[in-house]
Design a protein around this motif. Sequence first.
Motif, PDB file in Angstrom:
ATOM      1  N   GLU A 196      20.478  30.555 -13.701  1.00  0.00           N
ATOM      2  CA  GLU A 196      21.775  30.845 -13.072  1.00  0.00           C
ATOM      3  C   GLU A 196      21.996  32.341 -12.847  1.00  0.00           C
ATOM      4  O   GLU A 196      22.511  32.756 -11.805  1.00  0.00           O
ATOM      5  CB  GLU A 196      22.908  30.309 -13.965  1.00  0.00           C
ATOM      6  CG  GLU A 196      23.243  28.829 -13.758  1.00  0.00           C
ATOM      7  CD  GLU A 196      23.586  28.483 -12.309  1.00  0.00           C
ATOM      8  OE1 GLU A 196      23.034  27.477 -11.801  1.00  0.00           O
ATOM      9  OE2 GLU A 196      24.350  29.245 -11.661  1.00  0.00           O
ATOM     10  N   ILE A 197      21.570  33.149 -13.790  1.00  0.00           N
ATOM     11  CA  ILE A 197      21.844  34.592 -13.697  1.00  0.00           C
ATOM     12  C   ILE A 197      21.284  35.169 -12.395  1.00  0.00           C
ATOM     13  O   ILE A 197      21.847  36.084 -11.809  1.00  0.00           O
ATOM     14  CB  ILE A 197      21.291  35.339 -14.944  1.00  0.00           C
ATOM     15  CG1 ILE A 197      21.817  36.780 -15.000  1.00  0.00           C
ATOM     16  CG2 ILE A 197      19.751  35.334 -14.931  1.00  0.00           C
ATOM     17  CD1 ILE A 197      23.313  36.865 -15.248  1.00  0.00           C
ATOM     18  N   HIS A 203      23.787  42.433 -10.630  1.00  0.00           N
ATOM     19  CA  HIS A 203      22.472  43.093 -10.679  1.00  0.00           C
ATOM     20  C   HIS A 203      22.128  43.709 -12.030  1.00  0.00           C
ATOM     21  O   HIS A 203      20.979  43.582 -12.468  1.00  0.00           O
ATOM     22  CB  HIS A 203      22.357  44.083  -9.511  1.00  0.00           C
ATOM     23  CG  HIS A 203      22.363  43.362  -8.180  1.00  0.00           C
ATOM     24  ND1 HIS A 203      21.327  42.540  -7.780  1.00  0.00           N
ATOM     25  CD2 HIS A 203      23.308  43.270  -7.218  1.00  0.00           C
ATOM     26  CE1 HIS A 203      21.619  41.983  -6.603  1.00  0.00           C
ATOM     27  NE2 HIS A 203      22.827  42.420  -6.235  1.00  0.00           N
ATOM     28  N   PRO A 204      23.079  44.319 -12.733  1.00  0.00           N
ATOM     29  CA  PRO A 204      22.723  44.797 -14.082  1.00  0.00           C
ATOM     30  C   PRO A 204      22.282  43.658 -15.004  1.00  0.00           C
ATOM     31  O   PRO A 204      21.297  43.780 -15.737  1.00  0.00           O
ATOM     32  CB  PRO A 204      24.024  45.443 -14.581  1.00  0.00           C
ATOM     33  CG  PRO A 204      24.768  45.824 -13.335  1.00  0.00           C
ATOM     34  CD  PRO A 204      24.453  44.738 -12.344  1.00  0.00           C
ATOM     35  N   GLN A 205      22.971  42.540 -14.918  1.00  0.00           N
ATOM     36  CA  GLN A 205      22.599  41.387 -15.755  1.00  0.00           C
ATOM     37  C   GLN A 205      21.244  40.806 -15.295  1.00  0.00           C
ATOM     38  O   GLN A 205      20.420  40.391 -16.111  1.00  0.00           O
ATOM     39  CB  GLN A 205      23.680  40.287 -15.677  1.00  0.00           C
ATOM     40  CG  GLN A 205      24.921  40.601 -16.497  1.00  0.00           C
ATOM     41  CD  GLN A 205      24.589  40.735 -17.986  1.00  0.00           C
ATOM     42  OE1 GLN A 205      23.858  39.915 -18.561  1.00  0.00           O
ATOM     43  NE2 GLN A 205      25.074  41.811 -18.588  1.00  0.00           N
ATOM     44  N   ILE A 206      21.018  40.798 -14.008  1.00  0.00           N
ATOM     45  CA  ILE A 206      19.736  40.305 -13.477  1.00  0.00           C
ATOM     46  C   ILE A 206      18.605  41.199 -13.973  1.00  0.00           C
ATOM     47  O   ILE A 206      17.578  40.732 -14.448  1.00  0.00           O
ATOM     48  CB  ILE A 206      19.766  40.243 -11.934  1.00  0.00           C
ATOM     49  CG1 ILE A 206      20.685  39.107 -11.469  1.00  0.00           C
ATOM     50  CG2 ILE A 206      18.342  40.031 -11.371  1.00  0.00           C
ATOM     51  CD1 ILE A 206      20.984  39.112  -9.977  1.00  0.00           C
ATOM     52  N   ALA A 207      18.845  42.510 -13.925  1.00  0.00           N
ATOM     53  CA  ALA A 207      17.813  43.464 -14.390  1.00  0.00           C
ATOM     54  C   ALA A 207      17.544  43.249 -15.872  1.00  0.00           C
ATOM     55  O   ALA A 207      16.391  43.252 -16.315  1.00  0.00           O
ATOM     56  CB  ALA A 207      18.288  44.896 -14.128  1.00  0.00           C
TER      57      ALA A 207
END
Length: 226
Positions: A196-197, A203-207
């Motif tokens: 889900e992320i 984008h910070p959470q994806i990174a």
Amino acid sequence: MRFDVLTLFPEMFSGYMTQSLLKLAIDRQLVQIHLHNIRNWSRDKHQCVDDRPFGGGPGMVIKPEPTVEAVEEVQTLDANPGKLVMLTPQGETLNQQVVERLATHKRLVLLCGRYEGFDQRVCDILQPEELSIGDFVLNGGEVAAMTVIDTVIRLVPGVLGDEESSHVDSFSTGNRLLEHSQYTRPREYRGHQVPEILLSGDHPQIAAWREKNSRDRTQERRPDLL
Ligand SMILES: Nc1cc(-c2ccc3ccn(Cc4ccc(CN5CCCCC5)cc4)c3c2)n[nH]1
């Protein structure tokens, strides 16, 4: 960057040179590949380039005359004689650090053997850098040469777009983690969902997810890299 390949099987490179990244690099004149058939330098009417090994033993050995004369002539085709590299099972093992070093040269002359390899005097006279691509046995140097070309061209400025630039590749100097998992559409396939992320746009959470995924995969598959 210019590559010259000396081989008994230049036709092995035809399909490879139509491969997208290399073809684009050639079309954009970022890379040149020149193929040379060692057999064209053979001296006898049968165009023989190999002979039985002195002292006995299996297979055939590529003769020194056509090889040395081919390399010497090919090196004169450009003002820069280039870095001579012989692909061999007995060479230094290729890794990304070696690739980065090779990419600093404007010209690489790649010498591909077959049979049991080259007469030792080829190495004694030409003093090539000897490279292996790993501890397994190929049938000749051509696949190893393609590996050298494939890895080095990624480092030629302009070949990779900025987005996919090579400095974030796994194994690049300073980057010792395996790459994180990749997903694309559809969002679900046979009951397997995309995390889900990755759909969140955060984008910070994806990174952060990707960094953790890289570390987890590296720990699991290649703890030696940590
Ligand atoms: N990383 C890597 C690079 C190569 C490579 C590169 C260049 C050539 C040119 C010819 N071959 C074939 C070959 C294979 C094995 C041997 C050793 N020989 C085997 C039989 C018993 C005696 C010892 C020799 C020649 C090549 C193989 N293989 N793997």
